[in-house]
Scaffold this active site. Structure first.
Site, short mmCIF file in Angstrom:
data_model
loop_
_atom_site.label_atom_id
_atom_site.label_comp_id
_atom_site.label_asym_id
_atom_site.label_seq_id
_atom_site.Cartn_x
_atom_site.Cartn_y
_atom_site.Cartn_z
CG HIS A 53 -11.07 -6.62 7.56
ND1 HIS A 53 -10.15 -7.42 8.19
CD2 HIS A 53 -10.78 -6.70 6.24
CE1 HIS A 53 -9.35 -7.97 7.30
NE2 HIS A 53 -9.70 -7.55 6.11
CD GLU B 177 -2.01 -2.21 1.29
OE1 GLU B 177 -0.88 -2.62 1.59
OE2 GLU B 177 -2.98 -2.96 1.15
#
Lengths: 397, 428
Positions: A202, A133
């Site tokens: 998450h 990322e």
């Protein structure tokens, strides 16, 4: 679906059949003037003035009304399809728009937002990245500095914690530290928020973490209509924009106009005009608020619901006008209490509209807790409609 | 005079004879007469899957007799030699002036000087076009100068003046110049490498998607960074992506053996950084970074590879900084004999000697270049001194490319429409 790229775009005052508010015509007029100035190349104009922004004033949550103002019937789609439509339209219009992220290409995106795009535009324009990322976000920054307009996807917004270095130092700050020499017209998007028992990592809300970064704009979409409009606006913006989507909203269905439209990045959305209390919310909590609103209406209250949409900067005009009318504010957010969007919003309201308040500002946020897996605990972490009803009753005493 | 392909024979020499290259490994047998490209395709001698890690060392400056006999003519033309000399002298004199100005209170904060490493900047950057990009770290003054940013712009930036290349908003560690394609200047190590990778990606994208092609080939990006950065995740992530997509980038490691006070050998499990290139499928090259002609030879090939679309190269330059990490660093950990060893390999002295011995120019011509550079740097200081400080009105001007990003104020107009706004006196 028709790309509608060549359809003529009309300057819209009050869009659709908005429930008339006394302030609406003046607001709409001012908005048109500002937009026209931008089109002419006025201050802050990015030179892309060919497309005119629709006013953010939409009818309540009545989807049909949004499309009623359009010439043809409009078409129904799900939120993820609306985002996809926006991407396809923008990528067709401008060959420098490209997508980068994990599984955005051949897999079609884990939430299907980029489904089919790699077949349409090729593997370089819809780039499947390795799991890195920080580096691929930084790559997006470098590409943006050299003239491309990347849309970087975080498969889950939480993963962008790994990209924080690049988002803060380079996306946010680089335009400034270079003395304005390089612009970073990048869009960073992805699903966040609390889902259904996805576990703590998450279920994160990064809007509060990013809000201090100077130079970033942040918007949160909540309906297919504003998802498409905000995605298009974000892509066209010369600023780095973080677009927050929500894991639980991707299958929302709505009818949206066939003609091309964009939503203003800096504007809030009037969801339900009212008189008694201003409820400010965004993303998924909008739906909890609207559910609570049904109960409140039955109990005789008339809440005004505003989806703030622009998390940074705040639309102090829409918010302010509402407060001047109702004198009571409730903020309902999914961020954690500490350092959340609500905390900043409360602060901004106190700074600007203190004299109009008849009651302390109430803010309902998620608990300061890593989102638990167990369903009962998870439900207790986020704000539920019953709490919203109780809060309004308390404020309106 | 450069050979059409990269030939090891020209540069091969026994390890002992190589100037200072004690750590470079001997080449695998059989690789000596093959070209760079052929070696890659054949695969490595050590490992069937591994591309050969290629170590290169030019002995033209070391006075190695065998190599000198092979090179019957100088490695550079007179014009090239003088250009290289002037650029290195500019870098050295500028940095020395920075030290002076810092101690006189004209510049502040963290200032990281490049003295001793000039051969790397000059050797690589003087081969680039205007359209090629350079990405650097906080030790970026000389990269900026080599790329063509005027000395006065860099000095004014260091003084924090409005005429600086970044309007005084960046400072020593954040040199940017759009006209020269200098993409920064980064304070955190490693964070510039993805930006460089993105610039290379954009070059490939322009060629393949936008169909904008130049007869010279792809625009190339140089990413400069140090030995400490080579233990950072972004380094490895970008090596992977650059090779995966064959991006036109050269990763240049300025291994000066120290990351502030951390010796490279104490921080790195395998200190031979060039070897990490083949792990990702790209060539890894080690070069004597105190020798501008050696660096230039390696740079030529790496840049040409990238232009042709063959992908990235990892080049490790063995170099040394004569000063501390920054002007605030007491530099107590480095041993005197290490410093003396490298001082004796001063790249500017070496090139000067070479130029004179090869009769490319006279001593007095070189002296006049030095005088010219002294004047340029003096003028830069005068310019910076005379330049105005940024006014208060500049404070918020560049936060957003589109100032609508400051949002809509309570009165319904965009905040940026308030003329006082960029001073920060209006409320953000």
């Amino acid at each position: 679906m028709a790309a509608a790229a060549s359809s003529a775009l009309h300057a819209v005052g009050a869009v659709a059949s908005a429930k008339p508010r006394s302030a609406a015509p003046a607001v709409a007029r001012r908005r048109s003037v500002r937009v026209a100035a931008a089109a002419k190349g006025g201050p802050g104009s990015s030179g892309r003035g060919r497309l005119v922004t629709r006013s953010a004033v939409a009818a309540k949550a009545d989807e049909a009304a949004a499309a009623a103002g359009s010439k043809s019937g409009g078409h129904e789609l799900l939120m993820f399809e609306a985002l996809r439509e926006a991407l396809i339209e923008e990528m067709n219009l401008d060959p420098t728009v490209c997508v980068m992220g994990e599984d955005v290409g051949h897999y079609g995106g884990s939430y299907k937002v980029t489904k089919g795009l790699a077949e349409m535009f090729g593997d370089l324009r819809v780039l499947d990245t390795p799991i890195a990322e920080n580096s691929f976000t930084g790559m997006g920054v470098g590409a943006a500095m050299k003239g491309l307009r990347p849309v970087v996807e975080g498969m889950n917004m939480g993963f962008l914690l790994l990209a924080y270095n690049q988002i803060s130092n380079n996306c946010g700050m680089l335009h400034y530290t270079s003395g304005g020499q390089f612009k970073i017209p990048i869009v960073i998007r992805g699903p966040g928020g609390v889902g259904r028992q996805l576990g703590a990592e998450h279920s994160q809300r990064l809007e509060s973490y990013f809000q201090s970064i100077p130079g970033l704009q942040m918007v949160a979409c909540s309906t297919p209509y504003n998802a498409k409009g905000l995605m298009k606006a974000a892509i066209r913006s010369e600023n780095p924009v973080v677009l927050f989507e929500h894991v639980l909203l991707y299958n929302l269905k709505e009818k949206i106009p066939d003609e091309e439209y964009i939503c203003c990045l800096e504007e809030a959305e009037m969801v339900r005009p009212g008189e008694h209390v201003t409820i400010l919310t965004y993303s998924r909590m909008r739906y909890h608020v609207m559910q609570a609103a049904k109960t409140l209406v039955n109990k005789g209250y008339d809440p005004e619901v505003i989806d703030i949409r622009s998390l940074k900067p705040f639309d102090l005009h829409t918010i302010g006008n509402s407060i001047k009318k109702t004198h009571r504010v409730l903020i309902v957010e999914e961020c954690m209490r500490t350092g959340g969007i609500g905390a900043s919003l409360r602060s901004a309201i106190i700074d600007n509209f203190w004299d109009y308040l008849d009651a302390p500002i109430m803010c309902l946020s998620s608990q300061d807790v890593p989102t638990p897996y167990a369903a009962t605990l998870e439900d207790a972490t986020v704000v539920q409609p019953a709490q919203i009803v109780a809060a309004v009753e308390q404020i309106c005493q | 005079m450069a050979a059409a392909s990269f030939t090891a024979a020209k540069f091969l020499a026994p390890v002992a004879a190589r100037s200072g290259g004690e750590r470079a490994p001997p080449l695998p047998a059989g690789a000596s007469s093959s070209s760079f490209a052929r070696t890659l395709r054949r695969g490595g001698a050590h490992h069937p899957r591994l591309r050969t890690a290629f170590a290169v060392s030019s002995d033209l400056l070391a006075g190695n007799k065998a190599a000198q006999a092979a090179a019957t003519h100088p490695a550079v033309t007179r014009e090239e030699a003088l250009e290289l000399y002037e650029d290195m002298v500019l870098g050295r004199v500028f940095e020395d002036m920075c030290a002076q100005m810092y101690y006189r209170g004209k510049m502040f904060g963290f200032v990281h000087l490049y003295n001793g490493q000039e051969a790397v900047s000059t050797g690589f950057i003087k081969l680039l076009n205007q359209a090629d990009c350079v990405v650097s770290t906080y030790r970026d003054h000389v990269h900026a100068l080599s790329k063509g940013v005027p000395a006065r712009s860099v000095m004014a930036e260091l003084f924090g003046k409005a005429t600086g290349c970044c309007r005084g908003q960046g400072g020593s560690m954040h040199m940017f110049s759009a006209p020269h394609n200098l993409l920064g200047g980064f304070a955190f190590i490693g964070e510039g490498i993805p930006v460089a990778t993105g610039a290379a990606f954009a070059a490939k994208y322009r060629h393949e998607v936008l169909k904008e092609s130049s007869p010279d080939g792809l625009d190339v990006t140089m990413a400069f960074f140090g030995d400490g950065t080579c233990n950072n995740g972004q380094f490895f992530e970008c090596l992977n992506m650059a090779q995966l997509w064959k991006l036109p980038i050269v990763f240049v490691v300025e291994n000066n053996l120290w990351a502030i006070g951390m010796s490279h050998l104490r921080a790195t499990s395998d200190p031979e950084i060039w070897k990490k290139g083949p792990s990702f499928g790209m060539p890894g090259v080690h070069v004597d970074g105190m020798d501008v002609l050696k660096v230039r030879e390696v740079a030529k090939e790496a840049i040409e590879r990238a232009r042709r679309g063959e992908g990235p190269t990892l080049v490790e330059c063995e170099t040394y900084r004569f000063r501390g990490h920054s002007l605030a660093d007491p530099d107590e950990l480095r041993k005197p004999d290490e410093k003396t060893h490298y001082a004796a390999r001063d790249p500017i002295t070496a090139l000067k000697k070479y130029i004179i011995e090869q009769n490319l120019a006279t001593e007095s011509e070189l002296k006049s270049i030095e005088k010219k550079i002294d004047d340029v740097v003096e003028e830069a200081v005068e310019f910076a001194d005379a330049s105005p400080h940024p006014p208060r009105s500049q404070l918020l001007e560049n936060v957003f490319a589109d100032p609508k990003g400051f949002g809509i104020g309570p009165d319904g107009t965009y905040r940026c429409e308030d003329p006082k706004f960029t001073q920060g006196t209006a409320q953000v």
